[in-house]
Design a protein around this motif. Structure first.
Motif, short mmCIF file in Angstrom:
data_model
loop_
_atom_site.label_atom_id
_atom_site.label_comp_id
_atom_site.label_asym_id
_atom_site.label_seq_id
_atom_site.Cartn_x
_atom_site.Cartn_y
_atom_site.Cartn_z
N THR A 165 11.06 1.40 4.57
CA THR A 165 10.92 0.04 5.07
C THR A 165 9.94 -0.79 4.25
OG1 THR A 165 9.23 0.81 6.64
CG2 THR A 165 11.51 0.70 7.42
N ARG A 166 9.03 -0.14 3.53
CA ARG A 166 8.10 -0.89 2.69
C ARG A 166 8.80 -1.58 1.53
NH1 ARG A 166 3.71 3.92 2.32
NH2 ARG A 166 5.68 5.05 2.30
N PHE A 167 9.97 -1.08 1.15
CA PHE A 167 10.73 -1.66 0.04
C PHE A 167 11.99 -2.37 0.50
CE2 PHE A 167 8.80 2.25 -2.01
CZ PHE A 167 7.74 1.55 -2.57
N ALA A 168 12.15 -2.53 1.80
CA ALA A 168 13.40 -3.11 2.34
C ALA A 168 13.65 -4.51 1.81
CB ALA A 168 13.35 -3.12 3.87
N ASP A 169 12.58 -5.27 1.55
CA ASP A 169 12.75 -6.64 1.08
C ASP A 169 12.44 -6.78 -0.41
OD1 ASP A 169 10.05 -6.15 1.22
OD2 ASP A 169 9.53 -8.03 2.22
N LEU A 170 12.53 -5.68 -1.15
CA LEU A 170 12.27 -5.71 -2.60
C LEU A 170 13.23 -6.69 -3.28
CD1 LEU A 170 10.64 -4.25 -4.93
CD2 LEU A 170 12.72 -2.86 -5.23
N GLU A 171 12.69 -7.67 -3.97
CA GLU A 171 13.50 -8.65 -4.67
C GLU A 171 13.71 -8.22 -6.12
OE1 GLU A 171 12.04 -12.60 -4.29
OE2 GLU A 171 12.00 -12.54 -2.09
N VAL A 172 14.95 -8.29 -6.58
CA VAL A 172 15.31 -7.77 -7.90
C VAL A 172 15.86 -8.90 -8.76
CG1 VAL A 172 16.86 -6.21 -9.13
CG2 VAL A 172 15.77 -5.47 -7.00
N LYS A 173 15.41 -8.94 -10.01
CA LYS A 173 15.97 -9.88 -10.99
C LYS A 173 16.94 -9.11 -11.87
CE LYS A 173 11.67 -10.72 -11.62
NZ LYS A 173 11.19 -10.45 -10.25
N ALA B 192 2.07 11.37 -5.96
CA ALA B 192 2.70 12.44 -6.73
C ALA B 192 4.06 12.81 -6.15
CB ALA B 192 1.78 13.66 -6.77
N GLU B 193 4.12 12.90 -4.83
CA GLU B 193 5.39 13.23 -4.18
C GLU B 193 6.41 12.10 -4.37
OE1 GLU B 193 2.42 13.42 -2.92
OE2 GLU B 193 2.12 15.41 -2.02
N ARG B 194 5.94 10.87 -4.26
CA ARG B 194 6.82 9.72 -4.44
C ARG B 194 7.32 9.66 -5.89
NH1 ARG B 194 7.54 5.63 -1.13
NH2 ARG B 194 5.72 6.30 0.07
N SER C 268 0.83 -1.20 0.00
CA SER C 268 0.00 0.00 0.00
C SER C 268 0.87 1.25 0.00
CB SER C 268 -0.92 0.00 1.22
OG SER C 268 -1.84 -1.08 1.16
N LEU C 269 0.64 2.11 -0.99
CA LEU C 269 1.39 3.35 -1.10
C LEU C 269 0.44 4.55 -1.10
CD1 LEU C 269 4.00 2.49 -3.90
CD2 LEU C 269 4.29 2.36 -1.42
N ASP C 270 0.93 5.66 -0.56
CA ASP C 270 0.17 6.91 -0.58
C ASP C 270 1.07 8.02 -1.09
OD1 ASP C 270 1.92 7.20 1.52
OD2 ASP C 270 0.39 7.26 3.09
N THR D 189 11.54 2.34 -16.87
CA THR D 189 10.18 2.68 -16.48
C THR D 189 9.90 2.26 -15.05
OG1 THR D 189 9.36 2.42 -18.75
CG2 THR D 189 7.73 2.33 -17.00
N VAL D 190 9.28 3.16 -14.31
CA VAL D 190 8.78 2.86 -12.97
C VAL D 190 7.29 3.19 -12.95
CG1 VAL D 190 8.91 3.38 -10.51
CG2 VAL D 190 11.00 3.40 -11.90
N LEU D 191 6.49 2.24 -12.50
CA LEU D 191 5.06 2.46 -12.33
C LEU D 191 4.74 2.46 -10.85
CD1 LEU D 191 3.63 0.04 -15.07
CD2 LEU D 191 4.27 2.45 -15.29
N LEU D 192 3.99 3.46 -10.42
CA LEU D 192 3.56 3.58 -9.03
C LEU D 192 2.04 3.60 -8.99
CD1 LEU D 192 6.00 6.45 -8.02
CD2 LEU D 192 6.18 4.09 -7.25
N ALA D 193 1.47 2.92 -8.00
CA ALA D 193 0.02 2.92 -7.80
C ALA D 193 -0.24 2.70 -6.33
CB ALA D 193 -0.63 1.83 -8.65
N GLU D 194 -1.48 2.87 -5.93
CA GLU D 194 -1.81 2.64 -4.53
C GLU D 194 -1.52 1.19 -4.12
OE1 GLU D 194 -5.84 3.79 -3.90
OE2 GLU D 194 -5.41 5.95 -4.04
N GLU D 195 -1.47 0.28 -5.13
CA GLU D 195 -1.23 -1.14 -4.81
C GLU D 195 0.25 -1.51 -4.80
OE1 GLU D 195 -3.17 -3.57 -7.71
OE2 GLU D 195 -1.69 -3.14 -9.29
N GLY D 196 1.16 -0.59 -5.22
CA GLY D 196 2.57 -0.95 -5.15
C GLY D 196 3.44 -0.31 -6.21
N ILE D 197 4.57 -0.96 -6.51
CA ILE D 197 5.58 -0.45 -7.43
C ILE D 197 5.98 -1.55 -8.41
CG2 ILE D 197 7.51 -1.09 -5.91
CD1 ILE D 197 8.93 1.50 -6.84
N ASN D 198 6.28 -1.14 -9.63
CA ASN D 198 6.75 -2.06 -10.68
C ASN D 198 7.82 -1.31 -11.45
OD1 ASN D 198 6.95 -4.19 -12.46
ND2 ASN D 198 5.15 -3.63 -13.66
#
Length: 250
Positions: free
Chosen positions: A66-74, A18-20, A13-15, A36-45
């Motif tokens: 901390t919401r992205f601390a465990d972001l897994e990257v390929k 626009a600032e982010r 969940s992101l809020d 490309t980075v996509l942001l939405a209330e449901e997350g990041i891609n």
């Protein structure tokens, strides 16, 4: 100099989108990273490319949240920058399905890792003895470049068609263990949740998608290359750009 390519997503969940968006754009531009980075209330891609040290610096900055601390990257490598520009966009969904009730951030569908899927496909069944099928959740043109041998492919032209395709073909999945897959994991995660809610009893997502499967197991049970949405067009099982995506063979 080799270019590091990364793909990652996280349903969270992101809020203050626009600032982010502006903060992410400034950080990427500072490091000369494109993609490309996509942001939405449901997350990041995100799909990004640049010098390895700059990519890692950006990821370190992003993971301070901390919401992205465990972001897994390929990761994969290319000899040139595969993106022409940088885009940081705010969207309604980070992967459009048009089913707002599907909320992966509230709980993931069960996942299998690459080694487990390979073992199941080697045997022809899962650990309980039930037949295993793979289900391609990507667009038809992506599957034409490469897919798992004997994968179910409903020939959808966009992901928003997946729910209706499932309802039309749901009976053929009964009595089987279904492993949904896609490029990096994001579409098959939403697809797996939708299938479970629709009543398909034994559904898993392939954790990390085809790219992670290539990284960990190579080309076992996979035919062709993996289509990617940048100028490389397709990656072979060694995660190298495929010379001719239209005639790719594993």
């Amino acid at each position: 100099m080799q270019t590091l390519n990364i793909a990652a997503y996280k349903f969270v969940s992101l809020d203050e989108l626009a600032e982010r968006q502006e903060a992410v754009r400034q950080e990427l531009a500072q490091h000369g990273i494109k993609g490309t980075v996509l942001l939405a209330e449901e997350g990041i891609n995100l799909f990004l490319a640049g010098p390895a040290d700059r990519i890692h610096a950006f990821l370190s900055w992003l993971r301070r949240d901390t919401r992205f601390a465990d972001l897994e990257v390929k990761e994969s490598w290319s000899s040139a920058q595969p993106f022409r520009k940088l885009r940081v966009l705010v969207k309604r969904e980070i992967i459009r399905m048009d089913h707002p009730a599907i909320q992966p951030a509230a709980g993931r569908a069960p996942a299998v890792d690459a080694a487990t899927l390979k073992r199941w496909l080697d045997a022809g069944h899962d650990d309980t003895g039930q037949p295993v099928v793979t289900l391609d959740t990507r667009n038809a043109f992506e599957a034409d470049v490469g897919t798992f041998k004997n994968a179910i492919d409903w020939r959808i032209s966009k992901f928003t068609e997946f729910p209706q395709a499932l309802l039309a073909h749901q009976e053929e999945l009964q009595g089987k263990t279904v492993v949904s897959f896609c490029t990096g994991g994001i579409r098959c995660e939403k697809a797996a949740i939708f299938m479970r809610e629709a009543g398909v009893a034994n559904v898993y997502q392939l954790d990390g998608g085809i790219l992670k499967y290539f990284e960990e197991t190579g080309h076992a049970h996979y035919e062709g290359a993996c289509f990617v949405f940048d100028e490389r067009r397709a990656l072979d099982p060694a995660l190298k750009p495929q010379v001719d995506a239209g005639t790719a063979n594993a």
